[in-house]
Design a protein around this motif. Structure first.
Motif, PDB file in Angstrom:
ATOM      1  N   ASP A 120     -25.928 -10.943  33.652  1.00  0.00           N
ATOM      2  CA  ASP A 120     -25.548 -10.068  32.536  1.00  0.00           C
ATOM      3  C   ASP A 120     -24.498 -10.747  31.668  1.00  0.00           C
ATOM      4  O   ASP A 120     -23.446 -10.184  31.356  1.00  0.00           O
ATOM      5  CB  ASP A 120     -25.016  -8.741  33.073  1.00  0.00           C
ATOM      6  N   GLN A 123     -23.586  -9.125  25.896  1.00  0.00           N
ATOM      7  CA  GLN A 123     -23.578  -7.702  25.575  1.00  0.00           C
ATOM      8  C   GLN A 123     -24.324  -7.494  24.260  1.00  0.00           C
ATOM      9  O   GLN A 123     -25.499  -7.184  24.255  1.00  0.00           O
ATOM     10  CB  GLN A 123     -22.149  -7.170  25.550  1.00  0.00           C
ATOM     11  N   CYS A 124     -23.651  -7.763  23.126  1.00  0.00           N
ATOM     12  CA  CYS A 124     -24.372  -7.602  21.853  1.00  0.00           C
ATOM     13  C   CYS A 124     -25.397  -8.717  21.660  1.00  0.00           C
ATOM     14  O   CYS A 124     -26.391  -8.541  20.966  1.00  0.00           O
ATOM     15  CB  CYS A 124     -23.401  -7.561  20.685  1.00  0.00           C
ATOM     16  N   CYS A 176     -17.060 -15.346  22.686  1.00  0.00           N
ATOM     17  CA  CYS A 176     -17.837 -14.122  22.926  1.00  0.00           C
ATOM     18  C   CYS A 176     -16.929 -12.958  22.588  1.00  0.00           C
ATOM     19  O   CYS A 176     -15.982 -12.661  23.322  1.00  0.00           O
ATOM     20  CB  CYS A 176     -18.286 -14.045  24.386  1.00  0.00           C
ATOM     21  N   CYS A 178     -17.519  -9.914  22.720  1.00  0.00           N
ATOM     22  CA  CYS A 178     -17.682  -8.798  23.657  1.00  0.00           C
ATOM     23  C   CYS A 178     -16.931  -9.053  24.956  1.00  0.00           C
ATOM     24  O   CYS A 178     -16.796  -8.153  25.780  1.00  0.00           O
ATOM     25  CB  CYS A 178     -19.160  -8.564  23.968  1.00  0.00           C
ATOM     26  N   ALA A 180     -17.774 -11.249  27.515  1.00  0.00           N
ATOM     27  CA  ALA A 180     -18.647 -11.391  28.687  1.00  0.00           C
ATOM     28  C   ALA A 180     -18.443 -12.725  29.396  1.00  0.00           C
ATOM     29  O   ALA A 180     -19.384 -13.298  29.938  1.00  0.00           O
ATOM     30  CB  ALA A 180     -20.110 -11.239  28.254  1.00  0.00           C
TER      31      ALA A 180
END
Length: 219
Positions: A120, A123-124, A176, A178, A180
């Protein structure tokens, strides 16, 4: 191809103000994702805009447009580069790999793409194409023994173990927003595994990678 007018010229550059042979344009050949592409480009057009606007390979993203975020990272002759800083005309004859070219011809994902899904690591997803291309370059550089700012200079020559610190340092040019980073470090570690075990990379916090220049990273 459009000539003149109020819209952008071929390659996403400024409107053409004269004939194609007026000294401001050139024909070049780029081998993009394994296919030779013959392009007529304005000398001011960046590789990023040529990829996105002319070849319609929009996986490569335009972020800061100043070489500071890494969203536009591609591989040029096997080495990672910020495509927003490269003039397309200067890459004549080069081999360019974008995120669209990482998977196999049959659609099988690149090991890094699979690892990003497993961990994972996005995210975006806006920065993901640049993160993936940069990570491909990181694996090659480490395997070839190229040191980073944090590599132990006393270590014997040979492949560099991709510890979490190494991965964060080598990917410090890819932001990043987001946050992550944990997943990204884990994914790169898995893809760079030797004998089924990661090269010592274990993400333990969500801190962004520190940049070699000591700049603050805004996420």
């Amino acid at each position: 191809m459009r000539r003149g007018g109020s819209g952008p010229g071929p390659g996403g550059g400024p409107p053409a103000s004269g004939p194609a042979d007026g000294g401001h344009r050139s024909r070049i050949v780029l081998r993009v994702n394994g296919t030779d592409r013959d392009l007529d480009v304005d000398h001011r057009v960046t590789l990023l805009d040529a990829l996105r606007e002319t070849l319609e390979l929009t996986g490569t993203k335009k972020g800061c447009d100043h070489g500071q975020c890494g969203a536009c990272t591609v591989l040029v002759d096997g080495r990672r580069a910020n495509s927003c800083l490269l003039l397309a005309v200067a890459q004549d004859g080069s081999e360019v790999t974008t995120v669209e070219g990482l998977a196999d011809a049959d659609g099988s994902l690149h090991p890094l793409q699979r690892a990003f899904l497993t961990h994972d690591a996005f995210q975006c997803g806006y920065c993901t194409p640049g993160q993936l291309c940069s990570a491909v370059g990181v694996l090659a550089e480490a395997a070839d023994g190229h040191p980073s700012h944090v590599t132990d200079t006393a270590a014997p020559a040979g492949p560099v173990a991709l510890t979490a610190e190494e991965i964060r340092e080598r990917l410090s040019g890819n932001l990043c927003r987001c946050g992550a980073y944990n997943g990204i470090v884990a994914a790169v570690a898995e893809a760079g595994a030797v004998g089924g075990e990661p090269n010592g990379a274990h993400a333990t916090d969500s801190s962004p990678p520190a940049t070699a220049a000591g700049r603050d990273v805004i996420v």
